[in-house]
Design a protein around this motif. Structure first.
Motif, short mmCIF file in Angstrom:
data_model
loop_
_atom_site.label_atom_id
_atom_site.label_comp_id
_atom_site.label_asym_id
_atom_site.label_seq_id
_atom_site.Cartn_x
_atom_site.Cartn_y
_atom_site.Cartn_z
N VAL A 86 0.86 -1.44 -0.17
CA VAL A 86 0.58 -0.07 0.34
C VAL A 86 1.17 1.77 0.28
CG1 VAL A 86 -1.49 1.45 1.39
CG2 VAL A 86 -1.86 -1.38 0.80
N MET A 90 0.78 4.62 -2.99
CA MET A 90 0.59 5.68 -2.29
C MET A 90 2.66 6.03 -2.95
SD MET A 90 -1.88 5.18 0.86
CE MET A 90 -1.45 6.99 0.90
N GLN A 146 -5.65 -3.18 3.64
CA GLN A 146 -5.35 -2.34 2.92
C GLN A 146 -6.28 -0.96 3.26
OE1 GLN A 146 -5.78 -2.57 -1.48
NE2 GLN A 146 -5.57 -5.92 -0.95
N TYR A 147 -7.40 -1.43 3.22
CA TYR A 147 -7.71 0.04 3.90
C TYR A 147 -6.76 0.94 4.91
CZ TYR A 147 -11.13 3.56 6.05
OH TYR A 147 -11.64 4.65 7.05
N ARG A 150 -3.76 2.13 4.35
CA ARG A 150 -4.00 3.27 3.20
C ARG A 150 -4.53 4.76 4.73
NH1 ARG A 150 -8.09 6.04 0.93
NH2 ARG A 150 -9.37 4.06 0.79
N TYR A 153 -0.96 5.80 6.13
CA TYR A 153 0.23 6.81 5.58
C TYR A 153 -0.61 8.14 5.49
CZ TYR A 153 2.67 3.01 4.69
OH TYR A 153 3.44 1.67 4.30
N GLU A 154 -2.12 8.34 5.44
CA GLU A 154 -2.53 9.34 4.58
C GLU A 154 -2.71 10.54 5.96
OE1 GLU A 154 -5.96 7.88 1.82
OE2 GLU A 154 -6.52 8.82 4.01
#
Length: 384
Positions: A86, A90, A146-147, A150, A153-154
């Motif tokens: 992931v 990104m 995965q969600y 993410r 990381y955001e």
């Protein structure tokens, strides 16, 4: 956000802490990647300063079967691979992968934890123990690795200078855990996992499209950089200097000295003295007849690693108790104390032991961190 209140989780975390300590000893005992010092032509390929530090364009496939690390099982390794994959999608640099995996090790031991009833820490779920009630998403979303990766990381990349911070500070800025210092102990294991799954990428810099070994002056994904770009002129415990517990890096007086990694300053003082123990100023050049490090700094890093920087030309630019980032200016090289001429004497100590008993050869250690000593920066290479 934390899983500390949970007995099964606590038992697994204790197992991983022991594993991390064992891996830290293994990586620092000389079993490092093979670095070579030829080809210093300014190339930006992954082989510019060494081997085994990731591959440009590498894509980690979570469905691949990976060799296990210690007691981590196949599911945990797949979850780690998902976190990396992931991050790659990104375009998060490898340092982010290390931070994310260390965070998941602390929060869930890389296990996609569901609701555990009365033992649950509030409504925390998944790899990162994210809470639906705190806006991280629905329970179904958070339980998707995965969600949840993410979302982690955001939040991480929105933090200013996250890639230069101490890992535990960067993780805490995202997680806001009741145990803000807990993430640090997983840094070594997280880097080992990234190296295993991504061909040594924890020793690299850059992103998926520009993954390569670090130049002197850059910070590796493991969070380390060289204190100065210079050749080694005296090694660790050589036959002619068996009590030399560091390496000497040849730099001119007044050269900037940088923190090799993020940490907390534990010493910043002058300890020069005459042969009979009398006082000697650190504001003048020393000699081989003078004892002590002169003006010097010690920094405590994650994993109870201590680095020492000796013979500075004047009082250090940092103070005891100050938190520093990787590559931060901490002083200027000189020739104070026991010194035959301007240079930086650099030491690495393990287990929080700043005595000679804790000293190890900095060369293989820094190679393992992806920042080989004794290499001068090519023309155009960045500064810390």
């Amino acid at each position: 956000m934390t899983a500390e209140s949970n007995e099964p989780r606590r038992a697994r975390i204790g197992l991983v802490v022991a594993l991390a300590a064992a891996l830290a000893l293994l990586c620092c005992g000389g079993g490092s990647a093979a670095f070579f010092l030829d080809g210093l032509n300014g190339s930006t390929t992954s082989q510019a300063f060494g081997a085994d530090c990731g591959k440009k364009g590498l894509v980690v496939d979570p469905n691949h079967t990976f060799d296990r690390i210690g007691s981590l099982d196949d599911a945990q390794m797949r979850n780690a691979a998902t976190i990396i994959a992931v991050g790659q999608k990104m375009n998060v640099p490898p340092r982010g992968w290390v931070i994310a995996i260390a965070t998941a090790l602390q929060e869930s031991v890389l296990t996609n934890l569901g609701y555990l009833g009365a033992r649950n820490d509030h409504d925390s779920l998944g790899l990162f123990q994210q809470r639906p009630s705190q806006g991280w998403g629905s329970p179904e979303q958070i339980m998707d690795p995965q969600y949840s990766s993410r979302k982690f990381y955001e939040h991480l990349v929105a933090i200013h200078d996250w890639d230069k911070m101490r890992l535990t500070d960067a993780a805490q800025a995202v997680q806001r855990s009741a145990y803000p210092d807990a993430y640090a102990k997983h840094e070594s294991l997280a880097a080992s996992i990234v190296n295993k799954l991504a061909d040594g990428a924890a020793r690299a810099a850059g992103s998926l499209v520009n993954l390569r070994c670090v130049f002197p002056g850059e910070i590796s994904a493991s969070g380390w950089t060289v204190p100065v770009s210079a050749h080694i002129v005296s090694g660790f415990r050589t036959p002619d200097r068996p009590s030399h517990f560091g390496v000497d890096l040849a730099v001119a007086k007044g050269t900037e000295v940088h923190a090799a990694s993020a940490g907390v300053v534990i010493t910043a003082e002058c300890n020069a003295h005459t042969s009979n123990g009398g006082p000697w100023s650190c504001n003048i050049d020393g000699s081989t007849a003078i004892g002590g490090c002169g003006w010097y700094v010690e920094i405590l890093h994650a994993g109870n690693v201590i680095t020492r920087y000796c013979h500075m030309v004047r009082r250090p630019e940092v103070t005891v108790g100050q938190t520093v980032t990787a590559g931060q200016l901490i002083g200027y090289s000189g020739s104070s104390g026991n010194s035959s001429g301007p240079h930086l004497h650099f030491e690495v100590h393990l287990n929080g032991d700043s005595s000679n008993n804790g000293a190890i050869d900095p060369v293989p250690f820094m190679q393992q961190m992806g920042v080989p000593l004794g290499v001068t920066a090519p023309s155009g290479a960045p500064s810390p």
